[in-house]
Design an enzyme around this catalytic site. Structure first.
Site, PDB file in Angstrom:
ATOM      1  CE  LYS A   1       0.928   1.754   4.025  1.00 57.96           C
ATOM      2  NZ  LYS A   1       1.492   2.207   5.057  1.00 57.96           N
TER       3      LYS A   1
ATOM      4  N   GLY B   1       7.562   1.131   4.814  1.00 61.18           N
ATOM      5  CA  GLY B   1       6.413   2.031   4.757  1.00 61.18           C
ATOM      6  C   GLY B   1       5.142   1.616   3.586  1.00 61.18           C
TER       7      GLY B   1
ATOM      8  CB  ALA C   1       1.601  -1.968   4.470  1.00 62.19           C
ATOM      9  N   GLY C   2       4.531  -4.177   3.922  1.00 68.33           N
ATOM     10  CA  GLY C   2       4.796  -5.560   3.567  1.00 68.33           C
ATOM     11  C   GLY C   2       4.518  -6.658   4.473  1.00 68.33           C
ATOM     12  N   GLY C   3       4.656  -6.438   5.825  1.00 64.24           N
ATOM     13  CA  GLY C   3       4.503  -7.317   7.018  1.00 64.24           C
ATOM     14  C   GLY C   3       2.989  -7.520   7.018  1.00 64.24           C
TER      15      GLY C   3
ATOM     16  CG  ASP D   1      -0.637   0.018   7.774  1.00 61.68           C
ATOM     17  OD1 ASP D   1      -1.274   0.698   7.947  1.00 61.68           O
ATOM     18  OD2 ASP D   1       0.635   0.287   7.960  1.00 61.68           O
TER      19      ASP D   1
HETATM   20  O1  C5P Z   1      -0.449  -1.262  14.747  1.00 60.11           O
HETATM   21  P1  C5P Z   1       0.906  -1.449  14.486  1.00 60.11           P
HETATM   22  O2  C5P Z   1       1.731  -2.707  15.248  1.00 60.11           O
HETATM   23  O3  C5P Z   1       1.240  -1.377  12.892  1.00 60.11           O
HETATM   24  O4  C5P Z   1       1.466  -0.207  14.975  1.00 60.11           O
HETATM   25  C1  C5P Z   1       2.886  -0.096  15.213  1.00 60.11           C
HETATM   26  C2  C5P Z   1       3.131   0.969  16.374  1.00 60.11           C
HETATM   27  O5  C5P Z   1       2.962   2.323  15.715  1.00 60.11           O
HETATM   28  C3  C5P Z   1       2.154   1.074  17.530  1.00 60.11           C
HETATM   29  O6  C5P Z   1       2.664   0.296  18.509  1.00 60.11           O
HETATM   30  C4  C5P Z   1       1.958   2.329  17.740  1.00 60.11           C
HETATM   31  O7  C5P Z   1       3.272   2.697  18.736  1.00 60.11           O
HETATM   32  C5  C5P Z   1       2.225   3.047  16.665  1.00 60.11           C
HETATM   33  N1  C5P Z   1       0.920   3.544  16.186  1.00 60.11           N
HETATM   34  C6  C5P Z   1       0.308   4.688  16.472  1.00 60.11           C
HETATM   35  N2  C5P Z   1      -0.893   4.981  15.990  1.00 60.11           N
HETATM   36  C7  C5P Z   1      -1.422   4.355  14.853  1.00 60.11           C
HETATM   37  C8  C5P Z   1      -0.589   3.432  14.318  1.00 60.11           C
HETATM   38  C9  C5P Z   1       0.316   3.022  14.712  1.00 60.11           C
HETATM   39  O8  C5P Z   1       0.580   5.299  17.512  1.00 60.11           O
HETATM   40  N3  C5P Z   1      -2.593   4.758  14.150  1.00 60.11           N
END
Ligand code: C5P
Length: 345
Positions: free
Chosen positions: A13, A109, A111-113, A147
């Site tokens: 993405k 950045g 969103a591969g994972g 994501d």
């Molecule tokens: O949800 P994900 O694991 O991808 O997010 C990684 C980290 O990025 C979260 O632990 C959080 O610290 C931060 N994050 C955030 N607000 C978001 C998405 C991610 O603070 N909307």
């Protein structure tokens, strides 16, 4: 159930817009983002067979993805299969072998994972004869990361809340892009959100010239409140509306990423890279998500290919440019895609 082998794919993405509006009580940030799938995709094979050991194995088709790509339970694909089995109460009854074909760059950045997690969920669901419906898959996706729901849904969506509350947008405009990433640079998303909080705090302090006693009473969301302008989410709203109305000029005017100020002050070489893409003829150039990938937009595929060739020549002509300090630039010409994560075989 006898053994099943299912392959699914999911796309990378790009955040066409990315606006951080507020911080929530749990520390997550409330964002507005216009998300777009692009035709760069990973494939995930899951081999599910009955086994009392109930183990999950993970491997990759390529030998060279190691680096930041964990081959253990911290991999999001592993977590997705584990979560799926737990959810259908079959944990411990099956062995799962996951094999990933990576095309999406890691920690970019893009969103591969999350794409690997999404493909794993739909492949597992197929292996279990679609025991879960779309809503249930999205709920599992949500708990895996902000994501992942979009990686399942794909296409063009407005993302709000953590970026995981999705509204699909009808987009009939093909978008052509060049994605560029310094090979050895990665940016941690949680670290960047923390830096962004600091940036917001400093901006509010400057605007309000707060004294020490006042500062003591404020929590982080108060600083977001001080900076509030009623324009929150505005670029995302306008860009998506413009896309619906085929108003491309308006669409391009509203592409933005709030992380840019922080990322460009941390890595000025990325700002130079952004400028380089504009100089080479991209219509717009912005950071996607938490970066470090910069996406440049072009009117058509030929122009994107031409810019790609110019970028290759640039390495020979300007080897001293700051954006080469993290190794060579990796680049991909991509087109927007309407595909969701789906089973291939
Ligand atoms: O949800 P994900 O694991 O991808 O997010 C990684 C980290 O990025 C979260 O632990 C959080 O610290 C931060 N994050 C955030 N607000 C978001 C998405 C991610 O603070 N909307």
């Amino acid at each position: 159930m006898k053994a099943r082998k299912i392959t699914a794919k999911a796309n990378a993405k790009v955040n066409l817009t990315f606006e951080v509006n507020d911080v929530m009580a749990d520390g997550y940030h409330e964002v507005s983002t216009l998300l777009q799938s692009v035709d760069l995709k990973d494939k995930v094979l899951v081999e599910v067979s009955p086994s009392e050991k109930g183990r999950i194995y993970i491997s990759s088709y390529q030998a060279n993805v190691a680096g930041e790509f964990p081959m253990d339970e911290s991999n999001l694909a592993y977590k997705a299969c584990d979560l799926f089995l737990n959810h259908i109460e079959e944990s411990g009854n099956f062995e799962v072998k996951i094999k990933i074909e990576k095309k999406i760059p890691i920690q970019a950045g893009l969103a591969g994972g999350s794409a690997n997690a999404a493909a794993s969920l739909v492949a597992m669901n197929e292996a279990f004869d679609n025991r879960l419906n779309k809503e249930e898959i999205l709920t599992l996706a949500e708990s895996l990361g902000a994501d992942v729901p979009f990686a399942v849904t794909g296409g063009t969506c407005i993302g709000t809340n953590r970026g995981d509350k999705l509204e699909s947008i009808k987009n009939q405009t093909k978008l052509y892009m060049i994605l560029v990433k310094p090979r050895y640079l990665s940016i941690s998303t949680p670290m960047l959100f923390k830096l962004y909080d600091k940036y917001v705090r400093e901006k509010a302090e400057k605007a309000e010239s707060l004294d020490a006693s006042k500062k003591e009473t404020l929590i982080l969301s108060d600083y977001y409140e001080i900076n509030r302008t009623s324009q929150e989410g505005r670029n995302t709203e306008l860009a998506s509306l413009a896309l619906k109305n085929f108003d491309l000029e308006k669409f391009f005017q509203n592409l933005t990423n709030h992380f840019e100020d922080v990322v460009f002050s941390l890595h000025p070489e990325l700002e130079s890279l952004r400028d380089k893409l504009l100089e080479l003829g991209c219509w717009t150039a912005n950071l996607t998500g938490s970066g470090p990938t910069i996406y440049g937009t072009t009117p058509d595929i030929e122009k994107a290919n031409l810019i790609q060739r110019k970028l290759i020549a640039d390495k020979l002509n300007n080897p001293q440019s700051a954006y080469y300090k993290h190794g060579p630039l990796d680049h991909w010409v991509v087109v927007s895609s309407g595909d969701s994560a789906k089973v291939i075989t």
